[in-house]
Scaffold this motif. Structure first.
Motif, short mmCIF file in Angstrom:
data_model
loop_
_atom_site.label_atom_id
_atom_site.label_comp_id
_atom_site.label_asym_id
_atom_site.label_seq_id
_atom_site.Cartn_x
_atom_site.Cartn_y
_atom_site.Cartn_z
N MET A 1 -3.29 31.87 -66.56
CA MET A 1 -2.14 31.00 -66.45
C MET A 1 -1.63 30.93 -65.01
N ARG A 2 -1.76 32.03 -64.28
CA ARG A 2 -1.31 32.04 -62.89
C ARG A 2 -2.13 31.07 -62.04
N GLU A 3 -3.41 30.98 -62.35
CA GLU A 3 -4.26 30.05 -61.61
C GLU A 3 -3.82 28.60 -61.88
N ALA A 4 -3.44 28.30 -63.10
CA ALA A 4 -2.95 26.96 -63.45
C ALA A 4 -1.67 26.66 -62.69
N ILE A 5 -0.76 27.62 -62.63
CA ILE A 5 0.49 27.43 -61.91
C ILE A 5 0.21 27.21 -60.43
N LYS A 6 -0.76 27.93 -59.90
CA LYS A 6 -1.13 27.78 -58.49
C LYS A 6 -1.62 26.36 -58.21
N VAL A 7 -2.48 25.84 -59.09
CA VAL A 7 -3.01 24.49 -58.93
C VAL A 7 -1.89 23.46 -59.06
N ILE A 8 -1.01 23.64 -60.03
CA ILE A 8 0.10 22.69 -60.24
C ILE A 8 1.04 22.70 -59.03
N ARG A 9 1.30 23.87 -58.48
CA ARG A 9 2.18 23.95 -57.30
C ARG A 9 1.54 23.24 -56.10
N LYS A 10 0.23 23.41 -55.94
CA LYS A 10 -0.46 22.70 -54.85
C LYS A 10 -0.31 21.19 -55.04
N GLN A 11 -0.49 20.75 -56.28
CA GLN A 11 -0.34 19.32 -56.57
C GLN A 11 1.08 18.86 -56.24
N MET A 12 2.05 19.67 -56.62
CA MET A 12 3.44 19.33 -56.37
C MET A 12 3.70 19.20 -54.87
N LEU A 13 3.20 20.15 -54.10
CA LEU A 13 3.40 20.11 -52.64
C LEU A 13 2.75 18.87 -52.02
N LEU A 14 1.51 18.61 -52.41
CA LEU A 14 0.81 17.45 -51.85
C LEU A 14 1.48 16.14 -52.25
N ASN A 15 1.88 16.03 -53.51
CA ASN A 15 2.54 14.82 -53.98
C ASN A 15 3.88 14.61 -53.29
N THR A 16 4.62 15.69 -53.10
CA THR A 16 5.92 15.59 -52.43
C THR A 16 5.74 15.15 -50.98
N ARG A 17 4.77 15.73 -50.30
CA ARG A 17 4.50 15.34 -48.91
C ARG A 17 4.04 13.89 -48.83
N LEU A 18 3.18 13.48 -49.74
CA LEU A 18 2.72 12.10 -49.76
C LEU A 18 3.88 11.14 -50.04
N LEU A 19 4.79 11.54 -50.91
CA LEU A 19 5.97 10.72 -51.19
C LEU A 19 6.80 10.54 -49.92
N GLU A 20 6.99 11.61 -49.17
CA GLU A 20 7.73 11.52 -47.91
C GLU A 20 7.05 10.55 -46.95
N LEU A 21 5.74 10.62 -46.88
CA LEU A 21 5.00 9.73 -45.99
C LEU A 21 5.07 8.27 -46.45
N PHE A 22 5.04 8.06 -47.76
CA PHE A 22 5.18 6.70 -48.28
C PHE A 22 6.57 6.14 -47.98
N GLU A 23 7.58 7.00 -48.06
CA GLU A 23 8.93 6.55 -47.72
C GLU A 23 9.00 6.16 -46.24
N ALA A 24 8.35 6.95 -45.38
CA ALA A 24 8.30 6.62 -43.95
C ALA A 24 7.53 5.32 -43.73
N LEU A 25 6.44 5.13 -44.47
CA LEU A 25 5.66 3.90 -44.37
C LEU A 25 6.49 2.69 -44.79
N ARG A 26 7.18 2.83 -45.90
CA ARG A 26 8.03 1.73 -46.39
C ARG A 26 9.08 1.36 -45.33
N GLU A 27 9.72 2.37 -44.76
CA GLU A 27 10.74 2.13 -43.74
C GLU A 27 10.11 1.45 -42.51
N ALA A 28 8.92 1.90 -42.12
CA ALA A 28 8.24 1.28 -40.98
C ALA A 28 7.88 -0.17 -41.28
N LEU A 29 7.45 -0.45 -42.49
CA LEU A 29 7.10 -1.82 -42.86
C LEU A 29 8.33 -2.72 -42.84
N ARG A 30 9.47 -2.16 -43.16
CA ARG A 30 10.70 -2.95 -43.18
C ARG A 30 11.26 -3.20 -41.78
#
Length: 155
Positions: A1-30
């Motif tokens: 179960m710890r390995e699953a939590i580790k993978v999910i946390r990695k996904q969460m970190l990557l998705n959160t960072r990508l969301l931040e970059l998409f927000e920056a992209l949206r602002e740049a496009l505007r």
């Protein structure tokens, strides 16, 4: 179960960072007319996307070993515990972030489409003709009547 939590946390970190970059992209496009900030945001996304590919392979290996189709199915099959509750909470948060990421991606796609329409419009105004997406005339007969091409000197 710890390995699953580790993978999910990695996904969460990557998705959160990508969301931040998409927000920056949206602002740049505007706001950015030069396109430099758009290029910068896209360049920052590229290594992150390769990390997603690595994480996807890691997750598929993990799920394959446990004969499950997805993380939600794996976590639901585990006996009730604190770790299971943590994993379920993380999966819920991950789903929320991914939904926001989808909407940011769609908004960026729409902004890019509008930017393309804006450029097409101005090219048509400059050339005094209706151009297609390759800036060639949509109607070859009109091109012959006009007597000049889109990028002639006297345009």
């Amino acid at each position: 179960m710890r390995e699953a939590i580790k993978v999910i946390r990695k996904q969460m970190l990557l998705n959160t960072r990508l969301l931040e970059l998409f927000e920056a992209l949206r602002e740049a496009l505007r706001t950015d007319t030069s396109g430099r900030n758009v290029s910068r945001a896209v360049q920052q996304m590229e290594p992150l996307l390769s990390e997603f590919a690595k994480l996807e392979r890691e997750q598929q290996k993990f799920l394959g070993e446990r004969q499950k189709n997805n993380m939600w199915e794996f976590v639901q099959a585990q006996p009730s515990s604190v770790e299971r509750d943590v994993a379920l909470r993380l999966l819920q948060q991950l789903g929320d972030v991914q939904q926001r990421l989808r909407s940011e991606s769609e908004e960026s796609r729409l902004l890019l489409a509008r930017s393309k329409e804006f450029v097409d419009f101005h090219m048509n105004v400059l050339s005094e003709t209706q151009a297609g997406t390759t800036y060639g005339p949509q109607d070859a007969e009109r091109e012959r009547e006009r007597g000049m091409r889109l990028f002639d000197q006297n345009v």
